[in-house]
Design a protein around this motif. Structure first.
Motif: not given
Length: 242
Positions: A166-174
């Motif tokens: 349903t949803a996808s996100e790429t998360i980086r530090p900070g």
């Protein structure tokens, strides 16, 4: 006339008793901010039914009855539903203040994918109610990675409703992301965190909000912040593996 007065007095006593019981439940039940979880909701629902029956028996259906019934539907913390963790990584509940984007947030759970992946799957409706729809309308998620994990590769976070991506996100530090999802027709929610680099170690993903609501949340645009420095963090409370 005396029977009517007696009926009113009995009804008021029942309401007073119910209010006292609900207050006791809320005081003694340790819950996360703004949330009332499963067993307390069931007790509140039973009390509402008792009050409703008493008022209807005296022909006293009123806005007060409608208000009591409306209190049955309350927000629920996602990870207080029936959840299991999966993957070589781990999921752990612990209360910890972390810095993201030079702001302090309180986390209640983290997913640690390590060099591979970690996920958690939750059944948000009991099996006997899986044919019911509309119990929850929205899921609000707020998660991110710490400022001082800036040497870590990004994590790829994917949310599944009943097995459907349903949803996808790429998360980086900070960085921190907030999502609002429609779960009105879903029985299960899965959150998967995958390290984006196969030969490196990805640091933890922290969850600051995971609320199931009977109301529809407004559309939320993901927000991200990238800090240059990392503030100090508090010591964690007692952790609990899922």
């Amino acid at each position: 006339m005396s029977r009517i007065v007696t009926g009113w007095i009995s009804t008021l006593k029942a309401i007073a008793l119910a209010v006292t019981v609900v207050a006791g439940i809320r005081y003694h039940k340790k819950v996360k901010p703004y949330l009332l979880v499963g067993d307390a909701m069931q007790k509140t629902g039973l009390i509402a039914q008792l009050i409703g029956g008493a008022m209807l028996s005296f022909g006293l259906a009123s806005p007060l009855l409608l208000e009591v019934q409306a209190q049955e539907a309350r927000p629920v913390y996602l990870f207080d539903t029936q959840c299991v963790s999966n993957g070589p990584g781990r999921a752990r509940e612990e209360t910890l203040d972390v810095a993201v984007g030079r702001k302090v947030y309180r986390s209640y759970l983290f997913l640690g994918p390590g060099s591979r992946e970690a996920s958690i799957t939750c059944r948000i409706l009991p099996e006997e109610r899986e044919d019911a729809t509309g119990a929850f309308q929205s899921l609000l998620l707020d998660f991110g990675m710490r400022d001082n994990d800036r040497g870590s590769p990004p994590n790829v976070v994917t949310v599944y409703l009943d097995g459907v991506r349903t949803a996808s996100e790429t998360i980086r530090p900070g960085e921190k992301v907030m999502l609002s999802l429609n779960v009105s027709e879903a029985n299960n929610v899965a959150i998967e965190t995958v390290c984006s680099a196969q030969n490196r170690y990805c640091d933890r993903l922290y969850f600051f909000e995971a609320t199931l609501s009977p109301d529809q949340f407004p559309l939320i645009v993901p927000e991200t912040d990238s800090p240059d420095a990392a503030p100090e963090e508090s010591e964690p409370d007692s952790p609990r593996e899922i």
